[in-house]
Write an enzyme that holds these catalytic residues in place. Structure first.
Site, short mmCIF file in Angstrom:
data_model
loop_
_atom_site.label_atom_id
_atom_site.label_comp_id
_atom_site.label_asym_id
_atom_site.label_seq_id
_atom_site.Cartn_x
_atom_site.Cartn_y
_atom_site.Cartn_z
N LYS A 171 24.36 -19.30 57.88
CA LYS A 171 24.80 -20.37 56.97
C LYS A 171 26.17 -20.08 56.38
O LYS A 171 27.01 -20.98 56.23
CB LYS A 171 23.75 -20.54 55.86
CG LYS A 171 23.95 -21.75 54.98
CD LYS A 171 22.64 -22.20 54.35
CE LYS A 171 21.94 -21.08 53.59
NZ LYS A 171 22.54 -20.83 52.28
N ARG B 197 16.80 -26.17 46.82
CA ARG B 197 15.94 -25.40 47.72
C ARG B 197 14.56 -26.03 47.87
O ARG B 197 13.83 -25.70 48.81
CB ARG B 197 15.75 -23.97 47.19
CG ARG B 197 17.01 -23.11 47.21
CD ARG B 197 16.71 -21.74 46.65
NE ARG B 197 17.89 -20.90 46.55
CZ ARG B 197 18.34 -20.11 47.51
NH1 ARG B 197 17.68 -20.04 48.65
NH2 ARG B 197 19.42 -19.39 47.34
#
Length: 277
Positions: free
Chosen positions: A64, A138
């Site tokens: 990422k 998240r």
């Protein structure tokens, strides 16, 4: 390969944002934040519009950070990392930072309400029109809270890296404890197996790089990411990239390059479409 879902109209679900909020972050402070957002205009969602708010999600160890750096380089995104944001707020001694500090110091999770307010403030102060959120949201409640507070996420990039590939990569990392020198057996191996190049001393593997620890982290991620992906699929803004449409790069253990080969033109087209809307 890229998986895209068609847009479907959905209604934002309400959420009690200040439930459990510490006294230090009061309603008056929230009101001041709203005033700041309205004044600064580009982007926190209180009636303002920025050119793009994007989110990048992917498993820990899945590249990422590498993909984020390329997006920043190629599309001039302002990178907003939740971890950096929290540390900066505490270091600056801001009202939000002081409210979060006790939670961080004790190892507890910072309440969603505080995180959302920090993100809103960061968006309000952003110097660029394009913002890339990394590390937040998240969970579905966090994503729902952002939406309820007026943040319109226009693009969610989901990096679908195979878990066993991440386990293998992590297992190939070994370190020399005294110096911190790190070796990766897939691209930067030591000259002598198991020994530091400089001192000849034995290398060690960090506990969090051991297969059982990596798999445990990935299972936690899976439990959170699956519902989050469904949430953004329902909004029609999620695209999933696994790199399998670039088999040569995958065979060379260049998964991030394979993913970016499809992700880059997709992001470019979405930004163009967003600008013309």
């Amino acid at each position: 390969s890229v998986v895209r879902r068609p847009s479907r109209r959905t209604t934002a679900r309400g959420s009690a944002m200040h439930r459990g909020m510490p006294p230090a972050w009061s309603a008056s402070a929230s009101s001041r934040l709203r005033h700041v957002c309205n004044a600064v205009a580009p982007g926190c969602g209180f009636g303002a519009r920025r050119s793009m708010t994007a989110v990048i999600i992917g498993p820990p160890g899945g590249g990422k950070g590498t993909i984020s750096k390329r997006l920043i380089r190629d599309f001039d995104f302002q990178h907003v990392s939740t971890g950096d944001m929290l540390r900066d707020q505490v270091r600056l001694g801001s009202e939000l930072g002081m409210a979060a500090k006790p939670h961080m110091a004790s190892g507890r999770l910072v309440p969603d309400s505080l995180l959302v307010d920090m993100v809103l403030q960061t968006l309000a102060e952003a110097s660029k029109g394009r913002v890339l959120l990394d590390g937040f949201p998240r969970t579905v409640p966090q994503a729902d809270a952002l939406r309820a507070r007026g943040v319109s996420v226009g693009l969610v990039l989901d990096l679908a890296v195979p878990f066993e590939e991440i386990v293998r990569r992590a297992g190939g990392r070994w370190v020399h404890p005294a110096s911190g020198r790190t070796y990766a057996y897939d691209f930067n191996p030591p000259k002598v197996h198991g020994l530091d190049d400089v001192t000849g001393e034995p290398l060690e593997q960090r506990e969090d790089d051991r297969p059982e620890a990596v798999r445990a982290r990935l299972e936690v991620y899976r439990a959170l990411a699956a519902p989050l992906g469904e949430f953004y699929e329902a909004l029609g803004v999620l695209a999933r990239f696994d790199g399998e449409d670039q088999p040569e790069l995958v065979a060379q253990d260049r998964r991030s390059d394979a993913i970016y080969a499809s992700l880059r033109p997709y992001v470019e087209s979405r930004l163009q479409a967003f600008a013309q809307a």
